[in-house]
Design a protein around this motif. Sequence first.
Motif, PDB file in Angstrom:
ATOM      1  N   ALA A 279       3.953  93.314  38.715  1.00  0.00           N
ATOM      2  CA  ALA A 279       3.348  94.202  39.717  1.00  0.00           C
ATOM      3  C   ALA A 279       4.424  95.013  40.418  1.00  0.00           C
ATOM      4  O   ALA A 279       4.270  96.218  40.657  1.00  0.00           O
ATOM      5  N   ASN A 280       5.518  94.352  40.734  1.00  0.00           N
ATOM      6  CA  ASN A 280       6.643  95.012  41.396  1.00  0.00           C
ATOM      7  C   ASN A 280       7.182  96.142  40.525  1.00  0.00           C
ATOM      8  O   ASN A 280       7.406  97.263  40.999  1.00  0.00           O
ATOM      9  N   LYS A 281       7.355  95.842  39.252  1.00  0.00           N
ATOM     10  CA  LYS A 281       7.894  96.827  38.309  1.00  0.00           C
ATOM     11  C   LYS A 281       6.950  98.018  38.153  1.00  0.00           C
ATOM     12  O   LYS A 281       7.380  99.182  38.169  1.00  0.00           O
ATOM     13  N   HIS A 282       5.659  97.745  38.008  1.00  0.00           N
ATOM     14  CA  HIS A 282       4.697  98.825  37.789  1.00  0.00           C
ATOM     15  C   HIS A 282       4.581  99.736  39.011  1.00  0.00           C
ATOM     16  O   HIS A 282       4.524 100.966  38.874  1.00  0.00           O
ATOM     17  N   LEU A 283       4.550  99.137  40.207  1.00  0.00           N
ATOM     18  CA  LEU A 283       4.478  99.966  41.412  1.00  0.00           C
ATOM     19  C   LEU A 283       5.760 100.766  41.586  1.00  0.00           C
ATOM     20  O   LEU A 283       5.723 101.948  41.948  1.00  0.00           O
ATOM     21  N   SER A 284       6.883 100.139  41.309  1.00  0.00           N
ATOM     22  CA  SER A 284       8.168 100.834  41.416  1.00  0.00           C
ATOM     23  C   SER A 284       8.198 102.062  40.514  1.00  0.00           C
ATOM     24  O   SER A 284       8.611 103.155  40.929  1.00  0.00           O
TER      25      SER A 284
ATOM     26  N   PRO B 215      16.753  99.661  45.390  1.00  0.00           N
ATOM     27  CA  PRO B 215      17.126  98.936  44.164  1.00  0.00           C
ATOM     28  C   PRO B 215      16.780  97.452  44.196  1.00  0.00           C
ATOM     29  O   PRO B 215      16.473  96.860  43.162  1.00  0.00           O
ATOM     30  N   THR B 216      16.843  96.843  45.374  1.00  0.00           N
ATOM     31  CA  THR B 216      16.570  95.410  45.482  1.00  0.00           C
ATOM     32  C   THR B 216      15.070  95.162  45.498  1.00  0.00           C
ATOM     33  O   THR B 216      14.362  95.623  46.394  1.00  0.00           O
TER      34      THR B 216
ATOM     35  N   LEU C  27      16.106  91.507  53.693  1.00  0.00           N
ATOM     36  CA  LEU C  27      16.972  92.270  54.592  1.00  0.00           C
ATOM     37  C   LEU C  27      17.835  93.266  53.820  1.00  0.00           C
ATOM     38  O   LEU C  27      18.099  94.375  54.295  1.00  0.00           O
ATOM     39  N   LYS C  28      18.250  92.883  52.622  1.00  0.00           N
ATOM     40  CA  LYS C  28      19.033  93.797  51.789  1.00  0.00           C
ATOM     41  C   LYS C  28      18.185  94.999  51.374  1.00  0.00           C
ATOM     42  O   LYS C  28      18.633  96.153  51.455  1.00  0.00           O
ATOM     43  N   ALA C  29      16.956  94.730  50.926  1.00  0.00           N
ATOM     44  CA  ALA C  29      16.060  95.815  50.519  1.00  0.00           C
ATOM     45  C   ALA C  29      15.746  96.727  51.699  1.00  0.00           C
ATOM     46  O   ALA C  29      15.735  97.958  51.568  1.00  0.00           O
TER      47      ALA C  29
END
Length: 198
Positions: free
Chosen positions: A128-133, A146-147, A186-188
């Motif tokens: 899901a993360n990949k597809h939305l990205s 990127p994170t 926090l990085k993202a």
Amino acid sequence: MSKIALITGSTRTPRVGTDVAAWVLDVIKSRPEDKLQVEPLSIADFNLPIYDEPVMPAMVPAMKQFTKEHSKKWSEAIQSFQGYVFVIPEYNGSMSGATKNAVDYLYNEWPGKPVAIVSYGTQGGERANKHLSESLELVMKMKVAPTKVTLAFAPGTDVFAAINEGVLGEDTRKAWTEAGHKEKILKAFGEVKEILEQ
């Protein structure tokens, strides 16, 4: 001060997305020196039907206008923010239909703005993360952090509590903390901030 929307992508009832988004928000607010205003925004609150406008989103506002109140309210809400953090579930190997529909309702509100993606699910929601990205970066021309953060529920009773009761269990909260997910969030978020400052 720049405003960041923390968008909850799930609309089902019950939904654990509300608890997950609250946990993410607490993590972000643990570092007040970022000096960014973060506001929760739930797709469910806008009651968006499957896209029902007679115009293409890309034509608004230069050539056409939205005709439905729900479209206007969603557009106005998204337009008022300078960046976003999506908190989304994974359904059947991709993002939820509600998340995709909400993104697709708009076009000119998105380009050039920074966004971070936090996904969750029994296996963390990586697909899901990949597809939305890909949708946000390649089609909506957004600047995706990127994170990528993927949060998997702790096995056992926590999975059933999340799915059936919409409750984020203590074992899951502990596991996410021990796995360093707070630091990844926090990085993202820091990457979103850096893009805003460019």
